[in-house]
Design an enzyme around this catalytic site. Structure first.
Site, PDB file in Angstrom:
ATOM      1  N   HIS A   1     -23.196  61.704  36.819  1.00 34.50           N
ATOM      2  CA  HIS A   1     -21.844  61.659  36.252  1.00 34.50           C
ATOM      3  C   HIS A   1     -21.889  62.257  34.837  1.00 34.50           C
ATOM      4  O   HIS A   1     -22.481  61.679  33.937  1.00 34.50           O
ATOM      5  CB  HIS A   1     -21.370  60.206  36.220  1.00 34.50           C
ATOM      6  CG  HIS A   1     -19.927  60.050  35.850  1.00 34.50           C
ATOM      7  ND1 HIS A   1     -19.157  61.067  35.335  1.00 34.50           N
ATOM      8  CD2 HIS A   1     -19.106  58.963  35.943  1.00 34.50           C
ATOM      9  CE1 HIS A   1     -17.933  60.619  35.111  1.00 34.50           C
ATOM     10  NE2 HIS A   1     -17.873  59.348  35.475  1.00 34.50           N
TER      11      HIS A   1
ATOM     12  N   THR B   1     -19.687  53.752  41.964  1.00 33.03           N
ATOM     13  CA  THR B   1     -19.500  52.369  41.517  1.00 33.03           C
ATOM     14  C   THR B   1     -18.806  51.632  42.659  1.00 33.03           C
ATOM     15  O   THR B   1     -18.120  52.238  43.487  1.00 33.03           O
ATOM     16  CB  THR B   1     -18.637  52.264  40.241  1.00 33.03           C
ATOM     17  OG1 THR B   1     -17.347  52.815  40.496  1.00 33.03           O
ATOM     18  CG2 THR B   1     -19.297  53.003  39.082  1.00 33.03           C
TER      19      THR B   1
ATOM     20  N   HIS C   1     -13.855  61.977  42.804  1.00 33.07           N
ATOM     21  CA  HIS C   1     -14.474  61.394  41.609  1.00 33.07           C
ATOM     22  C   HIS C   1     -15.798  60.753  42.045  1.00 33.07           C
ATOM     23  O   HIS C   1     -16.829  61.010  41.435  1.00 33.07           O
ATOM     24  CB  HIS C   1     -13.516  60.392  40.971  1.00 33.07           C
ATOM     25  CG  HIS C   1     -14.001  59.851  39.658  1.00 33.07           C
ATOM     26  ND1 HIS C   1     -14.403  60.662  38.629  1.00 33.07           N
ATOM     27  CD2 HIS C   1     -14.166  58.573  39.211  1.00 33.07           C
ATOM     28  CE1 HIS C   1     -14.799  59.919  37.604  1.00 33.07           C
ATOM     29  NE2 HIS C   1     -14.670  58.649  37.925  1.00 33.07           N
TER      30      HIS C   1
ATOM     31  N   CYS D   1     -14.188  59.922  31.157  1.00 39.87           N
ATOM     32  CA  CYS D   1     -14.515  60.606  32.421  1.00 39.87           C
ATOM     33  C   CYS D   1     -13.403  61.545  32.898  1.00 39.87           C
ATOM     34  O   CYS D   1     -13.634  62.347  33.805  1.00 39.87           O
ATOM     35  CB  CYS D   1     -14.838  59.587  33.495  1.00 39.87           C
ATOM     36  SG  CYS D   1     -15.821  58.215  32.888  1.00 39.87           S
TER      37      CYS D   1
END
Lengths: 208, 461
Positions: free
Chosen positions: B382, B349, B345, B205
């Site tokens: 994402h 989550t 970001h 990522c």
């Protein structure tokens, strides 16, 4: 169960090879003419030749033996390299095929002259003419073919000579298969490959 | 004013092939409108997948973007993500006014505004050859699936040996190239005659954020005048999506695609996977000025770090992320108060969003509450290895237009996510001269990029 003697080689080999060339080299069918040089006209590079060989083996169930030629042999002069290939590969490579065609003229005739006991002086222009193609870029038509290295023969390979070579391989390998006996193993391997390709699994064909 | 680079780095080109848009402006407009790119997945069987939604690239046709035979031949070796990157690279270089000249120069028919030796490539990419892996599975099943069901079945070892034989016989000569994450950077180098640095970062990522940051340093230290930098990725396939969902990182809200990704919301239950490519042209500032290029922004700062903590969880205090952000400020020579907006970001989550919030508090102190902190992942999903590059493009668009997109789906506050996440809709920012873009990865890798407007008053040079 599939007949092990059945051939995967299509009746219209030229059309099948043209389709593969079009796919690998991203060409239109009209770009692929009998006299097109694979390297100079169709931009085939070493990876393309590897893919081409793979596809011929995979699609047509043939073994293409020139896939692994060492650097030293490829760097030899045309006559010496051809002689060495014959000694180690036993008359089955593309280069040797051309030599075998000597009787019918064509590039093989040139190879025969070059590789014989009494090499006749032959110009690159004459070599190209025998191969029914034009002199590749960067070569002097008046220069002697003795100045060529074996690998440079790739520059003279046309679609036409390649089709004839694959047909030659298909014929030779069909003859070997027809002999049976010691070749039974090969036939069985080919049958398994064929069964796999058609999606049908044939348990009886997979012996230990 | 520590760690200042040796040369300033301009952003002179942008290109994207993403959910919501096949160009930066379309994408940005849709983001500002709060539109979600998340849809039910239909291009592969998701019946046995925990996640059945994603932000997919739609309507891509390589033939609309690439016409030359040499590149089309290379494209044969590629799966969709690499092909999107070819299109995004073309856009970015065209935007920078370099593409035509480079193609001509690479063909040996003229000179481009940048010499091939001064042009480099630095990309962040994901796992390559995923489709091929599935093809192999299918091949082995077809060849050997019946063996173990025979009346007198051979041993598993025997079948395994036979599988190896099948692989040897059926493996295409280009199979290795197809699996190689660095193939794309090599193909781009050949296409554009880029003989400068060529590198591929694979830190999941954070990959393309690091690729941009490292590319900037390649320019700053003098190894290149122009860098094509960015990333591409897709995990929207049966194998990767199932594996990612196993990490408990993916939202289970399959019945509400557009509402599934809920960054900074108390109801958040994971990210939604997206896919796409984004490319930027980075350029030595002086080089860009001398050739009269339009400068979109300055890549003024870059910081990177690792949590050295857990393989797939950040420390609650966000100390690793804070270190990356602080280093980005340091390398730009700017105080925290200079930053007007953060493209977070913000994966949605449970662990990321609170840790990232803690990290922002740590670095920015009281200023943390004075700026919009936005997760555009709420709309784009994402993009994994491509996320950093896509969000860099979005952050630069925000800077250029002084307009910040919203974080959508944020309705239920979480006490540990207590910043201004701009949930109400796009916001015009009369003063916006510097933005930060964060990318944090599995494995604890953190990267922060700092962009400033070319006309910013505080430019510390």
């Amino acid at each position: 169960m599939t007949d092990p003697a059945a051939s995967l080689v299509p009746a219209d080999l030229r059309a099948a090879l043209t389709a593969i060339l079009c796919e690998i080299l991203v060409l239109n069918p009209e770009d692929v003419q009998p006299g097109s040089k694979l390297v100079d006209d169709l931009d085939a590079d070493s990876i393309a030749f590897l893919e081409l060989t793979f596809r011929i083996e995979s699609d047509f169930g043939l073994e293409v033996p020139q896939a692994k030629v060492d650097e030293q042999t490829l760097s030899m002069s045309l006559p010496d390299g051809a002689a060495r290939l014959k000694a180690i590969m036993g008359g089955s490579t593309l280069f040797e095929f051309m030599e075998a065609e000597a009787g019918g003229g064509g590039l093989g005739g040139a190879m025969g002259l070059l590789g014989g006991a009494n090499p006749a002086p032959l110009t690159i222009g004459a070599l190209a003419a025998l191969a029914a193609t034009s002199v590749p870029k960067g070569y002097d038509p008046e220069a002697s073919t003795a100045t060529l290295r074996l690998r440079e023969l790739f520059r003279f390979i046309t679609v036409e000579s390649y089709v004839r070579y694959i047909q030659h391989l298909a014929d030779a390998q069909a003859r070997i298969k027809a002999l049976g006996g010691a070749e039974a193993m090969n036939a069985e391997a080919a049958a398994r490959l064929r069964a796999a390709k058609t999606g049908a699994f044939a348990p009886g064909s997979t012996g230990a | 004013m520590k760690n200042r680079p040796l040369r300033r780095v301009a952003v002179t080109g942008l290109g994207v092939m993403a959910p919501l848009g096949h160009d930066p402006q379309t994408l940005f407009d849709k983001l500002c409108a709060g539109e979600s790119g998340v849809v039910p997945l239909t291009h592969f069987n998701t019946a046995h997948s925990a996640s059945r939604i994603g932000a997919a690239v739609q309507g891509f046709n390589l033939g609309e973007h690439i016409h030359d035979r040499a590149t089309l031949r290379h494209a044969r070796l590629m799966e969709a993500p690499q092909q999107w990157a070819l299109a995004a690279a073309r856009q970015a270089l065209s935007d920078a006014g370099l593409e035509d000249g480079l193609l001509t120069q690479a063909a040996g028919q003229g000179a481009a505004a940048v010499a091939g030796s001064a042009l480099g490539i630095c990309l962040g990419t994901g796992l390559a050859g995923r489709g091929q892996m599935q093809d192999w599975s299918r091949l082995l099943l077809r060849h050997l699936g019946g063996r173990l069901r025979e009346a007198d079945p051979p041993s598993e070892d025997t079948v395994f040996d036979e599988a190896a034989a099948v692989m040897l016989r059926e493996t295409n000569p280009v199979a290795l190239l197809q699996q190689c994450p660095s193939l794309l950077a090599a193909v781009l180098a050949i296409r554009y005659g880029a003989r400068g640095p060529n590198a591929t970062v694979v830190s999941l990522c954070a990959a393309s954020a690091q690729a941009l940051g490292e590319a900037a340093w390649m320019i700053a230290r003098g190894d290149a005048a122009v860098m094509l930098a960015g990333g591409t990725d897709s995990m929207l396939n049966a194998t990767d999506l199932a594996a990612f969902a196993r990490l408990d990182a993916v939202s289970a809200a399959n019945d509400d695609p557009a509402g599934a990704c809920k960054p900074f919301d108390a109801r958040r239950d994971g990210c939604v996977v997206g896919e796409g490519a984004a490319m930027l042209v980075l350029e030595d500032w002086q080089h860009a000025q001398e050739r009269g290029a339009h400068i979109h922004a300055e890549l003024a700062g870059y910081g990177t770090s690792d949590d050295a903590w857990r393989i797939s969880a950040p420390p609650e205090d966000g100390s690793g992320a804070a270190l990356a952000m602080q280093r980005a400020l340091d390398s730009a020579g700017l105080p925290p108060e200079a930053i007007g907006h953060i493209n977070a970001h913000g994966t949605a989550t449970r662990l990321n969003d609170s840790a990232e919030t803690a990290a922002i508090h740590r670095v920015f102190g009281a200023h943390a509450r004075q700026m919009p902190i936005v997760s555009t992942k709420s709309m784009t999903g994402h993009l994994i290895a491509a996320a950093g590059a896509l969000e860099a493009v979005i952050a630069i668009q925000s800077l250029r237009q002084r307009r910040v997109p919203p974080t959508i789906n944020l309705a239920t506050p979480d006490a540990r996510c207590d910043l201004d996440y701009n949930p109400a809709g796009a916001r015009a920012m009369p003063v916006l001269d510097a933005v930060l873009s964060n990318s944090f990865a599995i494995g604890g890798v953190n990267a922060s990029l700092l962009f400033t407007r070319p006309d910013a008053a505080f430019t510390p040079h």
